[in-house]
Write a protein that holds these residues in place. Structure first.
Motif, mmCIF file in Angstrom:
data_model
loop_
_atom_site.group_PDB
_atom_site.id
_atom_site.type_symbol
_atom_site.label_atom_id
_atom_site.label_comp_id
_atom_site.label_asym_id
_atom_site.label_seq_id
_atom_site.Cartn_x
_atom_site.Cartn_y
_atom_site.Cartn_z
ATOM 1 N N HIS A 66 0.817 -1.214 0.000
ATOM 2 C CA HIS A 66 0.000 0.000 0.000
ATOM 3 C C HIS A 66 0.852 1.265 0.000
ATOM 4 C CE1 HIS A 66 -3.743 -2.080 0.194
ATOM 5 N NE2 HIS A 66 -3.440 -2.690 1.333
ATOM 6 N N ASN A 67 2.033 1.212 0.596
ATOM 7 C CA ASN A 67 2.918 2.380 0.644
ATOM 8 C C ASN A 67 3.891 2.423 -0.519
ATOM 9 O OD1 ASN A 67 1.787 3.216 3.056
ATOM 10 N ND2 ASN A 67 3.240 2.050 4.273
ATOM 11 N N GLY A 68 4.035 1.321 -1.221
ATOM 12 C CA GLY A 68 5.061 1.220 -2.253
ATOM 13 C C GLY A 68 4.640 1.751 -3.601
ATOM 14 N N ALA A 69 5.577 1.658 -4.523
ATOM 15 C CA ALA A 69 5.359 2.165 -5.869
ATOM 16 C C ALA A 69 4.803 1.101 -6.806
ATOM 17 C CB ALA A 69 6.681 2.699 -6.427
ATOM 18 N N GLY A 70 4.592 -0.101 -6.318
ATOM 19 C CA GLY A 70 4.163 -1.181 -7.188
ATOM 20 C C GLY A 70 2.672 -1.345 -7.336
ATOM 21 N N LYS A 71 1.900 -0.399 -6.845
ATOM 22 C CA LYS A 71 0.443 -0.511 -6.955
ATOM 23 C C LYS A 71 -0.013 -0.582 -8.408
ATOM 24 C CE LYS A 71 -0.846 2.002 -2.817
ATOM 25 N NZ LYS A 71 -1.563 3.160 -2.313
ATOM 26 N N GLU A 72 0.592 0.251 -9.232
ATOM 27 C CA GLU A 72 0.167 0.307 -10.637
ATOM 28 C C GLU A 72 0.446 -1.012 -11.358
ATOM 29 O OE1 GLU A 72 2.582 2.725 -9.546
ATOM 30 O OE2 GLU A 72 0.965 3.998 -8.808
ATOM 31 N N THR A 73 1.588 -1.610 -11.055
ATOM 32 C CA THR A 73 1.971 -2.851 -11.730
ATOM 33 C C THR A 73 1.595 -4.081 -10.921
ATOM 34 O OG1 THR A 73 4.176 -2.746 -10.758
ATOM 35 C CG2 THR A 73 3.887 -1.777 -12.947
ATOM 36 N N ASN A 74 0.966 -3.881 -9.766
ATOM 37 C CA ASN A 74 0.534 -4.965 -8.892
ATOM 38 C C ASN A 74 1.715 -5.844 -8.459
ATOM 39 O OD1 ASN A 74 -1.543 -6.051 -7.429
ATOM 40 N ND2 ASN A 74 -2.110 -7.538 -8.987
ATOM 41 N N THR A 75 2.823 -5.188 -8.089
ATOM 42 C CA THR A 75 4.018 -5.905 -7.651
ATOM 43 C C THR A 75 4.499 -5.366 -6.310
ATOM 44 O OG1 THR A 75 5.464 -4.368 -8.833
ATOM 45 C CG2 THR A 75 4.807 -6.373 -10.003
ATOM 46 N N LEU A 76 5.302 -6.164 -5.656
ATOM 47 C CA LEU A 76 5.917 -5.787 -4.395
ATOM 48 C C LEU A 76 7.410 -6.024 -4.541
ATOM 49 C CD1 LEU A 76 5.533 -4.957 -1.403
ATOM 50 C CD2 LEU A 76 5.371 -7.390 -0.875
ATOM 51 N N SER A 77 8.194 -4.999 -4.268
ATOM 52 C CA SER A 77 9.640 -5.123 -4.446
ATOM 53 C C SER A 77 10.356 -4.984 -3.101
ATOM 54 C CB SER A 77 10.149 -4.061 -5.414
ATOM 55 O OG SER A 77 10.014 -2.779 -4.848
ATOM 56 N N TYR A 78 11.627 -5.340 -3.119
ATOM 57 C CA TYR A 78 12.454 -5.211 -1.922
ATOM 58 C C TYR A 78 12.501 -3.766 -1.454
ATOM 59 C CZ TYR A 78 16.473 -5.278 1.173
ATOM 60 O OH TYR A 78 17.287 -5.132 2.259
ATOM 61 N N SER A 79 12.589 -2.844 -2.383
ATOM 62 C CA SER A 79 12.661 -1.428 -1.995
ATOM 63 C C SER A 79 11.383 -0.979 -1.290
ATOM 64 C CB SER A 79 12.947 -0.549 -3.206
ATOM 65 O OG SER A 79 11.927 -0.673 -4.159
ATOM 66 N N ASP A 80 10.228 -1.547 -1.667
ATOM 67 C CA ASP A 80 8.977 -1.243 -0.967
ATOM 68 C C ASP A 80 9.045 -1.720 0.482
ATOM 69 O OD1 ASP A 80 7.922 -0.226 -3.332
ATOM 70 O OD2 ASP A 80 6.926 -2.108 -3.859
ATOM 71 N N LEU A 81 9.567 -2.926 0.681
ATOM 72 C CA LEU A 81 9.704 -3.464 2.037
ATOM 73 C C LEU A 81 10.691 -2.641 2.857
ATOM 74 C CD1 LEU A 81 9.849 -7.273 1.176
ATOM 75 C CD2 LEU A 81 8.013 -6.115 2.408
ATOM 76 N N ALA A 82 11.829 -2.294 2.243
ATOM 77 C CA ALA A 82 12.857 -1.534 2.956
ATOM 78 C C ALA A 82 12.355 -0.146 3.345
ATOM 79 C CB ALA A 82 14.107 -1.425 2.101
#
Length: 122
Positions: A66-82
């Motif tokens: 929800h806070n990350g940049a992957g909402k548009e592409t429906n992905t979750l990346s390491y940078s989102d977690l970090a």
């Protein structure tokens, strides 16, 4: 005797609840046994610890998504977690485990800046 052993429903609930766990309980048990303070692990404690771990990982992943940049592409990346670990107070204890990645050139530049500051201070 445990309460779950007294009632036939208790065993059925434990088995049904155990089927809803997606993390391997053997791995969680191995991690728990890696502590020198742990000798024996009760099956109920293992089940609850495994489920709690699963819920925690799910909460972390959802918060990062929800806070990350992957909402548009429906992905979750390491940078989102970090970045979630760094920005949210709830997850700040994970900043050592999930540090933000930096490029080697950026790290080397920061080292040069620190060395230059030390030289000017001396």
């Amino acid at each position: 005797m445990k309460m779950s052993e007294n009632s036939p429903e208790g065993k059925d609930n434990q088995v049904a609840y155990g089927k809803n766990i997606s993390l391997p309980m053997s791995r969680v048990k191995l991690i728990m046994k890696s502590s020198p303070d742990v000798n024996n692990i009760n099956q109920d404690a293992l089940l609850l610890t495994t489920k709690a771990t699963e819920l925690f990982v799910q909460h972390l992943a959802l918060s990062a998504f929800h806070n990350g940049a992957g909402k548009e592409t429906n992905t979750l990346s390491y940078s989102d977690l970090a970045s979630t670990a760094e920005e949210k107070e709830t997850f700040q204890f994970l900043t050592d485990i999930l540090p933000k990645k930096i490029f080697a050139r950026d790290y080397l530049k920061s080292l040069e800046v620190e060395e230059a500051k030390e030289e000017t201070d001396n």
